[in-house]
Design a protein around this motif. Structure first.
Motif, short mmCIF file in Angstrom:
data_model
loop_
_atom_site.label_atom_id
_atom_site.label_comp_id
_atom_site.label_asym_id
_atom_site.label_seq_id
_atom_site.Cartn_x
_atom_site.Cartn_y
_atom_site.Cartn_z
N ASP A 258 0.86 -1.18 0.00
CA ASP A 258 0.00 0.00 0.00
C ASP A 258 0.89 1.22 0.00
N GLY A 259 0.77 2.06 -1.01
CA GLY A 259 1.59 3.25 -1.08
C GLY A 259 1.12 4.32 -0.12
N ASP A 260 1.97 5.34 0.05
CA ASP A 260 1.58 6.47 0.88
C ASP A 260 0.35 7.14 0.29
N GLY A 261 -0.52 7.61 1.16
CA GLY A 261 -1.75 8.23 0.69
C GLY A 261 -1.82 9.69 1.08
N PRO A 262 -2.75 10.43 0.49
CA PRO A 262 -2.91 11.84 0.83
C PRO A 262 -3.58 12.00 2.19
N VAL B 208 1.13 5.79 5.93
CA VAL B 208 2.54 5.86 5.60
C VAL B 208 3.17 4.49 5.36
N LYS B 209 2.50 3.43 5.82
CA LYS B 209 3.09 2.11 5.65
C LYS B 209 2.02 1.05 5.89
N ALA B 210 2.11 -0.07 5.17
CA ALA B 210 1.18 -1.19 5.37
C ALA B 210 1.77 -2.41 4.69
N GLY B 211 1.43 -3.60 5.19
CA GLY B 211 1.91 -4.81 4.54
C GLY B 211 1.83 -6.03 5.43
N GLN B 212 2.25 -7.17 4.88
CA GLN B 212 2.27 -8.41 5.63
C GLN B 212 3.44 -8.44 6.61
N ILE B 213 3.25 -9.16 7.70
CA ILE B 213 4.29 -9.32 8.70
C ILE B 213 4.04 -10.63 9.43
N TRP C 261 -0.60 4.86 10.26
CA TRP C 261 -1.05 6.20 9.86
C TRP C 261 -0.19 7.26 10.52
N ARG C 262 -0.03 8.37 9.81
CA ARG C 262 0.50 9.61 10.41
C ARG C 262 -0.71 10.53 10.63
N VAL C 263 -0.94 10.92 11.88
CA VAL C 263 -2.12 11.68 12.25
C VAL C 263 -1.73 13.12 12.56
N THR C 264 -2.46 14.06 11.98
CA THR C 264 -2.27 15.48 12.26
C THR C 264 -3.38 15.96 13.20
N THR C 265 -2.99 16.59 14.30
CA THR C 265 -3.95 17.04 15.31
C THR C 265 -4.02 18.56 15.34
N ALA C 266 -5.11 19.08 15.94
CA ALA C 266 -5.29 20.53 16.03
C ALA C 266 -4.25 21.16 16.94
N VAL D 158 0.04 6.08 14.43
CA VAL D 158 -0.81 5.02 14.97
C VAL D 158 -0.69 3.81 14.06
N GLU D 159 -0.48 2.65 14.65
CA GLU D 159 -0.41 1.42 13.86
C GLU D 159 -1.31 0.36 14.47
N SER D 160 -2.02 -0.38 13.62
CA SER D 160 -2.80 -1.55 14.02
C SER D 160 -2.17 -2.78 13.38
N LEU D 161 -1.79 -3.75 14.23
CA LEU D 161 -1.15 -4.99 13.79
C LEU D 161 -2.06 -6.15 14.17
N ALA D 162 -2.51 -6.93 13.19
CA ALA D 162 -3.45 -8.03 13.42
C ALA D 162 -2.80 -9.36 13.06
N PHE D 163 -3.05 -10.38 13.91
CA PHE D 163 -2.53 -11.73 13.65
C PHE D 163 -3.31 -12.73 14.48
#
Length: 304
Positions: free
Chosen positions: A76-80, A215-220, A232-237, A244-249
């Motif tokens: 998954d490429g970087d997104g807007p 910013v990043k995603a893939g198999q692990i 994800w890269r999160v921008t806050t006020a 933030v990363e979610s890793l599922a297995f």
């Protein structure tokens, strides 16, 4: 009225007992036989319902070749930047009781005090490496936190105390989905909202989320099982925002229910190195195999 201090079934691990200090859950857990306060009819523990009887017995851990290494580049490429709506306010309640209970004692079933280099998630049958600058959770309101960065600071938004880093481990119990790829993609938005939008009592410690970017995603491979992660890269006020990363297995114990490990890292110089996400993920092991060197085993298949 706040419930009195005492041992209660742990909302994140019903087979354990956890100490309620009268205002919040502490880090003390135990599988030993101690007086346990039973919840009143219909009462909730945090955000999850628990049964009144605590199951006893050892956890059977699958004997597999372990380790966690990335299985190639991101697919998954970087997104807007994407505008993100605030999540609904969530509230929780402590246990209800009126009887007395003994003071907390050192846990025999929580993170192992014998090995200062790892923390143990008994419910999901894994250990995670405790890197420099990270400590076992103390006085943390969030459910299922297994480690935090050392120290706190005043949140830049609404009043409150914030930490520069959190690692959270939980079992996926309210979904029939088993694909690590799908689960990680579904969870990362909730992880970002819980970390940087609203807290458990509805405050906005960072002023809310303004946007996010993948910013990043893939198999692990995690603990010898095929997993998937999304970061994800999160921008806050207010403040520097964060990652933030979610890793599922699949779990290595019991019914092999899916496990989600969430990483929440503040951005900026004060935040932990983002590379710690990868280092912790690579170091996840089954409980009975924590001392092994890891490596990808033949049992690993593609994530769906």
């Amino acid at each position: 009225m706040s419930p009195p201090p005492g041992w209660y079934p742990d909302p994140s691990a019903p087979h354990l007992q956890r100490w309620w200090d009268g205002t919040a859950w502490t880090e003390h857990r135990s599988a030993a036989t101690v007086p346990v306060r039973q919840p009143a009819a219909g009462a909730g523990f945090g955000r999850a319902k628990v049964v009144a009887l605590v199951a006893a017995g050892a956890v059977l851990v699958a004997a597999i070749v372990t380790g966690a290494v990335f299985l190639g580049g991101s697919d998954d490429g970087d997104g807007p930047d994407v505008q993100t709506a605030p999540n609904p306010v969530a509230t929780g309640a402590g246990p209800t009781s009126s009887s007395s209970s003994p003071s907390p004692s050192p846990s025999t079933s929580g993170p192992s005090a014998d090995d200062p280099s790892v923390v143990t998630d008994q419910l999901n049958g894994i250990t995670l490496p405790l890197l420099d600058g990270w400590v076992r959770p103390q006085y943390v309101a969030e459910d299922d936190v297994v480690m935090t960065t050392d120290g706190t600071y005043d949140c830049p938004g609404d009043s409150g105390v914030c930490r520069h880093g959190l690692v959270i481990s939980r079992t996926v119990s309210q979904s029939d989905e088993s694909s690590p790829r799908v689960l990680a993609r579904q969870d990362v938005a909730d992880a970002a909202d819980a970390a940087y939008d609203r807290d458990l009592v509805g405050r906005r410690p960072f002023g809310g989320i303004e946007s996010h970017r993948q910013v990043k995603a893939g198999q692990i491979a995690v603990a010898g099982r095929a997993g998937y992660f999304v970061r994800w890269r999160v921008t806050t006020a207010k403040g520097p925002g964060g990652y933030v990363e979610s890793l599922a297995f699949p779990s290595t114990v019991g019914t092999e229910a899916p496990v989600i490990v969430r990483f929440v890292f503040d951005a900026g110089e004060a935040g932990p190195p983002v590379a710690d996400m990868d280092r912790i993920a690579r170091g996840i092991r089954p409980i009975d195999d924590a001392a092994t060197g890891g490596g990808v085993g033949s049992s690993i298949g593609p994530s769906r």
